[in-house]
Design a protein around this motif. Structure first.
Motif, PDB file in Angstrom:
ATOM      1  N   ASP A 131      -0.450 -33.718 -40.808  1.00  0.00           N
ATOM      2  CA  ASP A 131       0.933 -34.204 -40.794  1.00  0.00           C
ATOM      3  C   ASP A 131       1.936 -33.050 -40.818  1.00  0.00           C
ATOM      4  OD1 ASP A 131       0.174 -36.909 -40.817  1.00  0.00           O
ATOM      5  OD2 ASP A 131      -0.053 -36.887 -42.996  1.00  0.00           O
ATOM      6  N   CYS A 190      10.538 -39.579 -51.180  1.00  0.00           N
ATOM      7  CA  CYS A 190       9.128 -39.328 -50.884  1.00  0.00           C
ATOM      8  C   CYS A 190       8.278 -39.504 -52.136  1.00  0.00           C
ATOM      9  CB  CYS A 190       8.962 -37.921 -50.308  1.00  0.00           C
ATOM     10  SG  CYS A 190       7.279 -37.511 -49.795  1.00  0.00           S
ATOM     11  N   GLU A 200       9.013 -38.212 -40.059  1.00  0.00           N
ATOM     12  CA  GLU A 200       9.290 -39.319 -39.148  1.00  0.00           C
ATOM     13  C   GLU A 200       8.346 -39.264 -37.951  1.00  0.00           C
ATOM     14  OE1 GLU A 200      13.070 -41.221 -36.637  1.00  0.00           O
ATOM     15  OE2 GLU A 200      13.401 -39.747 -38.237  1.00  0.00           O
ATOM     16  N   LEU A 201       7.647 -40.349 -37.719  1.00  0.00           N
ATOM     17  CA  LEU A 201       6.725 -40.435 -36.595  1.00  0.00           C
ATOM     18  C   LEU A 201       7.482 -40.763 -35.311  1.00  0.00           C
ATOM     19  CD1 LEU A 201       3.813 -42.396 -38.327  1.00  0.00           C
ATOM     20  CD2 LEU A 201       4.159 -39.914 -38.164  1.00  0.00           C
ATOM     21  N   ASP A 216       7.518 -43.370 -33.575  1.00  0.00           N
ATOM     22  CA  ASP A 216       8.084 -44.719 -33.532  1.00  0.00           C
ATOM     23  C   ASP A 216       9.220 -44.901 -34.545  1.00  0.00           C
ATOM     24  OD1 ASP A 216       6.703 -44.667 -35.887  1.00  0.00           O
ATOM     25  OD2 ASP A 216       5.422 -46.393 -35.451  1.00  0.00           O
ATOM     26  N   GLY A 217       9.608 -43.802 -35.211  1.00  0.00           N
ATOM     27  CA  GLY A 217      10.706 -43.874 -36.164  1.00  0.00           C
ATOM     28  C   GLY A 217      10.284 -44.188 -37.585  1.00  0.00           C
ATOM     29  N   THR A 218       9.014 -44.464 -37.790  1.00  0.00           N
ATOM     30  CA  THR A 218       8.522 -44.760 -39.135  1.00  0.00           C
ATOM     31  C   THR A 218       8.472 -43.491 -39.979  1.00  0.00           C
ATOM     32  OG1 THR A 218       7.132 -46.514 -38.201  1.00  0.00           O
ATOM     33  CG2 THR A 218       6.631 -45.787 -40.444  1.00  0.00           C
ATOM     34  N   LYS A 219       8.912 -43.610 -41.230  1.00  0.00           N
ATOM     35  CA  LYS A 219       8.850 -42.482 -42.150  1.00  0.00           C
ATOM     36  C   LYS A 219       7.662 -42.658 -43.090  1.00  0.00           C
ATOM     37  CE  LYS A 219      13.733 -41.171 -42.142  1.00  0.00           C
ATOM     38  NZ  LYS A 219      14.933 -40.862 -42.971  1.00  0.00           N
ATOM     39  N   VAL A 220       6.849 -41.621 -43.183  1.00  0.00           N
ATOM     40  CA  VAL A 220       5.623 -41.698 -43.966  1.00  0.00           C
ATOM     41  C   VAL A 220       5.462 -40.452 -44.819  1.00  0.00           C
ATOM     42  CG1 VAL A 220       4.455 -43.158 -42.258  1.00  0.00           C
ATOM     43  CG2 VAL A 220       4.245 -40.663 -42.127  1.00  0.00           C
TER      44      VAL A 220
END
Length: 287
Positions: free
Chosen positions: A158, A263, A144-145, A147-151
């Motif tokens: 990372d 994932c 989770e970045l 800004d809340g984005t999951k990548v």
């Protein structure tokens, strides 16, 4: 003797085949199957080491690095219930069950941009191979970045963005555990940290690439009962028409991602975009 032939020995060779007892047909002799042999071997090991947790990895020896899971071939004699021969695949490479005592650890120093020189204490695994296994062991799944984005953690950088329960970055944890199997030559500590990062960058990239190819190889071996050379699997990934369907990808996740199926799906979706196919075709060497 000089000028003549050697005299024949009356002593039988220890390698000579014993004659079949009279009245017994060779075909009637019961030969233990490979499964029975493995079962007996496991029983013997358990008797010798009752406290040892014996794990079946599909390979009797712990091989170097997982990328070596290529090289599948048919196993003569093994057959399925339908009569078709199974396709042999190498087992999954795992970390050793125990670390090496400090006084027995090989001493290494960095060499080049991402290599190592063993100064003393041979017989160790490849340092970068161990680094790759640690990356798979501590694979974090989606991260989770801010800004809340999951990548997907596509890059080694990372692994610094996600922390364990003790607030230690996963990348730092991997680099620390690396030294449970090796000792850094005195005076090379700072350089060794840089080489660890550079080697890990390549290992993460290779990990995804190898997993992508392995999906097709495993599908052909387990479902179609055919041997698909990795070189042919790589060519099939160049076009959506020759690639396998999404549901097949979901059936064969990489071992290091099996607990992170969300994932794995994100990885698979990224592999199957038109841009990804185009990018893979762009890497095809020109004739």
């Amino acid at each position: 003797m000089p000028g003549g032939s050697r005299p024949r020995r009356n002593t039988k060779s220890i390698y000579a085949r014993a004659p079949t007892p009279t009245g017994i047909d060779d075909e009637a002799l019961e030969v233990p199957t490979s499964e029975e042999t493995r079962s007996r071997r496991r029983t013997a090991r358990q008797q010798l080491f009752p406290s040892d947790d014996v794990q079946e990895t599909g390979d009797d020896s712990e091989e170097e690095e997982g990328e070596e899971e290529e090289g599948e071939e048919e196993t003569p004699g093994d057959s399925t219930s339908s009569g078709s021969r199974k396709v042999y695949q190498r087992g999954i490479t795992r970390l050793p069950r125990a670390t090496i005592a400090l006084e027995h650890r090989p001493v290494i120093r960095p060499e080049g941009s991402k290599g190592w020189q063993i100064v003393s204490g041979g017989g160790a695994r490849s340092p970068n191979g161990m680094l790759g296994l640690l990356i798979k062991k501590h694979y974090p799944g989606l991260i989770e970045l801010d800004d809340g984005t999951k990548v997907v953690p596509w890059h080694w950088s990372d692994f610094y963005k996600v922390k364990d329960a003790h607030e230690v970055p996963i990348a730092t944890k991997i680099k620390m555990e690396f030294w449970d199997w090796f000792t850094c030559d005195e005076g090379y500590e700072d350089r060794a940290s840089v080489v660890q990062d550079r080697a890990a960058m390549a290992r993460v990239k290779d990990m995804y690439y190898e997993a992508h190819v392995q999906v097709l190889v495993t599908y052909y071996a387990d479902v179609k009962l055919e041997r698909l050379p990795p070189a042919d699997a790589k060519k099939m990934l160049h076009y959506p028409e020759t690639d396998v369907a999404k549901d097949i990808y979901m059936q064969f996740p990489a071992e290091w991602c099996k607990t992170y199926m969300d994932c794995w799906e994100a990885i698979m979706d990224a592999w199957r975009t038109p841009e990804s196919y185009e990018e893979r075709r762009s890497r095809i060497p020109l004739p």
